[in-house]
Design a protein around this motif. Structure first.
Motif, mmCIF file in Angstrom:
data_model
loop_
_atom_site.group_PDB
_atom_site.id
_atom_site.type_symbol
_atom_site.label_atom_id
_atom_site.label_comp_id
_atom_site.label_asym_id
_atom_site.label_seq_id
_atom_site.Cartn_x
_atom_site.Cartn_y
_atom_site.Cartn_z
ATOM 1 N N VAL A 5 0.859 -1.178 0.000
ATOM 2 C CA VAL A 5 0.000 0.000 0.000
ATOM 3 C C VAL A 5 0.898 1.232 0.000
ATOM 4 O O VAL A 5 1.917 1.272 0.698
ATOM 5 C CB VAL A 5 -0.924 0.004 1.237
ATOM 6 N N GLU A 17 -5.550 5.236 4.772
ATOM 7 C CA GLU A 17 -6.772 5.390 3.987
ATOM 8 C C GLU A 17 -6.780 4.517 2.731
ATOM 9 O O GLU A 17 -7.803 4.417 2.051
ATOM 10 C CB GLU A 17 -6.966 6.858 3.616
ATOM 11 N N LEU A 18 -5.667 3.887 2.427
ATOM 12 C CA LEU A 18 -5.585 3.001 1.264
ATOM 13 C C LEU A 18 -5.689 1.528 1.640
ATOM 14 O O LEU A 18 -5.716 0.663 0.767
ATOM 15 C CB LEU A 18 -4.267 3.242 0.505
ATOM 16 N N GLU A 72 -8.124 -0.366 3.306
ATOM 17 C CA GLU A 72 -9.360 -1.138 3.100
ATOM 18 C C GLU A 72 -9.568 -1.516 1.637
ATOM 19 O O GLU A 72 -10.224 -2.519 1.335
ATOM 20 C CB GLU A 72 -10.557 -0.372 3.645
ATOM 21 N N GLY A 73 -8.997 -0.744 0.726
ATOM 22 C CA GLY A 73 -9.140 -1.045 -0.695
ATOM 23 C C GLY A 73 -8.435 -2.300 -1.143
ATOM 24 O O GLY A 73 -8.712 -2.802 -2.243
ATOM 25 N N VAL A 74 -7.516 -2.830 -0.303
ATOM 26 C CA VAL A 74 -6.791 -4.050 -0.716
ATOM 27 C C VAL A 74 -7.089 -5.239 0.203
ATOM 28 O O VAL A 74 -6.515 -6.310 0.023
ATOM 29 C CB VAL A 74 -5.269 -3.794 -0.776
ATOM 30 N N THR A 108 -8.780 -8.479 1.423
ATOM 31 C CA THR A 108 -9.513 -9.589 0.800
ATOM 32 C C THR A 108 -9.803 -10.651 1.868
ATOM 33 O O THR A 108 -9.418 -10.504 3.039
ATOM 34 C CB THR A 108 -8.696 -10.237 -0.331
ATOM 35 N N CYS A 124 2.887 2.418 -6.926
ATOM 36 C CA CYS A 124 2.690 3.265 -5.746
ATOM 37 C C CYS A 124 3.416 4.573 -6.017
ATOM 38 O O CYS A 124 4.617 4.698 -5.718
ATOM 39 C CB CYS A 124 3.229 2.577 -4.492
#
Length: 364
Positions: A97, A109-110, A112-114, A116, A325
């Protein structure tokens, strides 16, 4: 040459090592146990488990937390490669991230987007001695039932909202490599309030041995020696003084270079106590190597921490990593670490400032 890092070993450490050598008990023994207790008390946790290095501490922590083959570990690509490799050691996949460009730490803040179904842990790094944004990271971890393991290899004595680095997640790992804020020559430490994880780490570091010659799991020889621990006990007593001088040196540097064109002094979050394992500036795009060469010619040591994002290392490229990134890649091309260690004199600090001022006139 003013070195970019310098371990400070005094007569006290030498005498303690001599005592251990004379005792005949030089492997893991009473000094390691004493060091573990002292370090746990310093950090403010119930348990500390000594290891042979910061890397083996990370490896043990992931195993003790139950991270296994095909699990995923969310971490930063802007760190020493051991941060990513420790996930590979247990068969897991590091998921990278991007960073906050001001703190250089993982951007929560990045995260939760990854996440699984395979995500097991979050591994934030307190880079350069500045703690990551742990409130938000812990909030996310709790919502998704994830383990948080701090990579505190550069953050001995650092604090986030008045809590010590090493007490902010489920587990934490420190390194005592010679360039760190305190050293044992080589060595590491796991800190935690989780008794089960601590017990498992102790078993795993000693060949999976629960009792003498009773091996209950596949373990490793990741033990610290009493020689290293004897150094660590003395260094721990000096740590606050070392850090105070680092902070004073960093504040002097920032005050005197903050207006020099072409460079950007380090940002310090108001929520943290930064202990400046590194004093890392940003240099105007395309000018870092020129500045580094100029400073080296002037007798000032420098370092780049870190020039290549972990996912761009050959190992990771061959594994198929093709991450993007942008903040990490920009930082990797601009960061330059300057001397900040406690051994610096005021004359040396002045020389660094004067050299930066002269470099600005010539280079930028």
């Amino acid at each position: 040459m003013i070195p970019v890092a310098k371990p400070l070993i005094g007569e006290e450490e030498i005498k303690e090592v001599e005592k251990v050598l004379e005792s005949g008990f030089i492997a893991q023994g009473p000094k390691v146990a004493e060091f573990e207790e002292a370090f746990a008390n310093y950090v403010g946790v119930e348990h500390a488990v000594a290891a042979s290095s910061g890397t083996t501490a990370l490896h043990l922590s992931l195993l003790a937390a139950g991270v296994k083959k095909d699990d995923e570990v969310i971490t930063t690509p802007f760190s020493f490669v051991a941060t990513g490799n420790c996930a590979l050691y247990v068969g897991a996949k590091p998921v990278f991230v991007d960073i906050n460009p001001k703190t250089f730490n993982l951007d929560p803040e990045l995260i939760e987007g990854v996440i699984t179904k395979k995500t097991k842990a979050i591994l934030p790094v307190h880079l350069y001695g500045q703690p990551a944004q742990m409130d938000r990271i812990n909030q996310i971890a709790k919502a998704h039932d994830l383990v948080v393991i701090e990579d505190a290899a550069q953050a001995h004595g650092a604090m986030f909202k008045e809590k010590m680095a090493g007490s902010l997640g489920d587990m934490a790992c420190f390194s005592f490599y010679p360039t760190k804020n305190m050293t044992t020559s080589e060595g590491g430490m796991i800190t935690t309030n989780n008794s089960q994880m601590a017990d498992m780490a102790r078993i795993l570091r000693a060949h999976g041995e629960k009792e003498r010659y009773q091996h209950v799991v596949l373990g490793y020889n990741f033990r610290m020696t009493d020689i290293a621990a004897s150094i660590g006990l003395v260094q721990l007593k000096k740590l606050n003084g070392f850090n105070k001088k680092r902070v004073e040196n960093a504040e002097y540097m920032t005050e005197h270079i903050k207006d020099i064109s072409g460079i950007e002094s380090p940002y310090v979050s108001p929520e943290v106590k930064h202990v400046f394992h590194q004093y890392t500036i940003r240099v105007k795009e395309g000018k870092r190597n020129v500045l580094m060469e100029y400073l080296n010619q002037e007798g000032i040591g420098t370092g780049i921490h870190y020039p290549i994002p972990i996912y761009k290392q050959k190992l990771y490229q061959e594994m198929g990593y093709d991450d993007n990134c942008p903040e990490t890649e920009k930082a990797a091309s601009e960061v330059l670490s300057l001397p900040v260690h406690p051994a610096l004199s005021i004359e040396e600090l002045e020389k660094i400032v004067i050299s930066l001022e002269a470099a600005s006139d010539k280079i930028f």
